[in-house]
Motif scaffolding. Structure first.
Motif: not given
Length: 481
Positions: A80-87, A237-245, A247-253
């Motif tokens: 998410k850091v990398t995605r934000f930096q790219n944006t 941890y469960h992915p619903d708590l921290c929805p994954p993304i 970057l290649d391919p780009v897929q948002n929450e």
């Protein structure tokens, strides 16, 4: 992760050792944005903490304001850091700026940056208080997403820190800056429907116990840091708590972080949407900084709806405000001379002549109306659907460009005045939401004194986790950064 990092060891040394230290940040010349030329002395340099889908949305809002620059970002998920930096870099390039946004895993490192004027806090609610207090102690102005805190005591401590350090604080309750709600508040305060007697505010259901199965933590996520001060051993941890993304391919929450819906990690719709709808109700009836004096949970002695009573006799219930659309979130005010109903999409009054046409909007659709709309869309040709989609995207873009809540924050950073949703407003609304959930969990009415900020001797309420809980070590609500 290295436990020493989580305890704050060597954080202040980080920038000195880093190739991205303060001396490495390029000072940019004046530049123009949205037709407005901004001098370097008038630029607001921001850091962003919490980079999920809401964090990206808030970046778009803040960056639509003239004179704003994004210099740094922080998240416990490196993707998410990398995605934000790219944006950010794409935006900087489109504006002719230097393309740079430094990324961090620990928010303290971002706060140590002397070049950052203000921060956006867009993390899960249990982190809001500590981050806001530390940001205030670092002298940063703060835009903090709602609800302001996870517990009552946290909110009160944030207020103290903000005022002690004389920083500007805007609660992210953006409905305060929206035309429909502003006009509704104005009508009510001008007596357009007489004296208010009762309020229906539809926000949604309270939180439920955490029931997600444990799954392995992905390598890109520091879940220990995500947990922060939370000390409940049932949390895992469960992915619903921290929805994954990806970057290649780009897929948002694919969903909003489900931490909102569980008692161990959030306060449900009661706080998530209560921080909007209850907040507007408080503003309209002059209860900013105050609140109800009694909270009666749904089901107590046959009580049909969660009920909040004010000392002046006004009663607010969490219940549908539209007879034909029980799920729609909004508010209906009943006065001695009429009624007003308001949501994000519409404003209606028993005397509609009091509502300007450009504010009236469209009433939320019920299930049957949505089905009819879907059938109509399916009957359209591909070209018609494409044209409608372009119109919708243009409307969304215009909404993003016009960000009055963000602009109010930037204006107040420059003027040093209180914004439209200052810390006391965020705190009193958060207190209301916590008390509503507390009464439900205790299974009985809870009385609260907004003047003394106390339960007047109710020891069970004083001991409740939503009033105060012990942070997981080494975190402390009262310790300095």
């Amino acid at each position: 992760m290295n436990e020493k990092k989580n305890q704050g060891i060597n954080r202040r040394q980080f920038l000195g050792y880093s190739a991205l230290g303060l001396a490495g940040l390029t000072i940019m010349p004046s530049w123009a944005q949205n037709g407005v030329r901004i001098a370097p002395s008038d630029r607001i340099v921001m850091g962003f903490i919490g980079l999920g889908r809401q964090g990206l949305s808030d970046f778009r809002s803040h960056s639509s304001c003239a004179g704003v620059q994004a210099a740094a970002c922080c998240d416990v998920d490196t993707m998410k850091v990398t995605r934000f930096q790219n944006t950010v870099k794409q935006w900087q390039k489109s504006k002719g700026m230097n393309e740079r946004c430094d990324g961090y895993e620990f928010y303290e490192d971002l706060l140590d940056r002397k070049d950052i004027d203000a921060v956006e806090i867009c993390t899960p609610d249990h982190w809001h208080a500590l981050m806001a207090i530390h940001a205030a102690q670092a002298g940063k102005d703060i835009y903090c997403q709602k609800p302001l805190a996870y517990t009552i005591t946290e909110g009160l401590e944030v207020t103290k820190a903000v005022r002690a350090n004389k920083v500007v604080f805007q609660t992210g309750s953006q409905q305060r800056s929206q035309a429909t709600f502003q006009h509704a508040i104005r009508l009510i305060q001008e007596g357009a429907i007489g004296s208010i007697e009762k309020i229906y505010a539809r926000v949604g259901e309270p939180p439920t116990p955490l029931n997600l199965p444990e799954e392995p933590v992905p390598a890109n996520l520091n879940f220990n840091q995500w947990m922060g001060p939370l000390n409940d051993p049932k949390i895992h941890y469960h992915p619903d708590l921290c929805p994954p993304i990806s970057l290649d391919p780009v897929q948002n929450e694919k969903l909003w972080g489900a931490w909102r819906w569980y008692r161990e990690t959030g306060n449900g719709y009661t706080a998530d949407w209560g921080a909007h709808m209850f907040d507007i109700a408080q503003a309209a009836i002059g209860m900013d900084g105050s609140g109800p004096t009694e909270f009666i949970p749904k089901g107590y002695n046959g009580t049909q709806w969660a009920t909040m009573k004010y000392a002046n006799g006004i009663v607010m219930t969490e219940q549908p405000y539209l007879e034909d659309n029980e799920g729609a979130q909004g508010i209906k005010f009943f006065g001695t001379k009429g009624w007003i109903e308001v949501s994000r999409s519409h404003l209606a009054c028993s005397d509609q002549s009091k509502v300007p046409a450009d504010v009236a909007g469209n009433r939320p659709m019920n299930q049957a109306q949505r089905a009819a709309q879907q059938a109509q869309r399916q009957a359209q040709t591909a070209a018609q659907r494409s044209q409608a989609g372009e119109a919708n995207r243009a409307a969304m873009l215009q909404t993003e460009i016009s960000s009055p809540h963000s602009q109010n924050f930037m204006d107040c950073i420059r003027s040093r005045k209180n914004p439209i949703a200052p810390v006391e407003v965020g705190t009193s609304t958060n207190t209301l939401c916590c008390l509503a959930n507390m009464a439900l969990e205790l299974g009985r009415p809870v009385k609260w004194d907004p003047a003394t900020l106390s339960f007047n001797g109710d020891k069970e309420a004083e001991a409740h986790r939503l009033y105060y809980y012990e942070y997981r070590k080494p975190y402390s609500l009262y310790g300095k950064k």
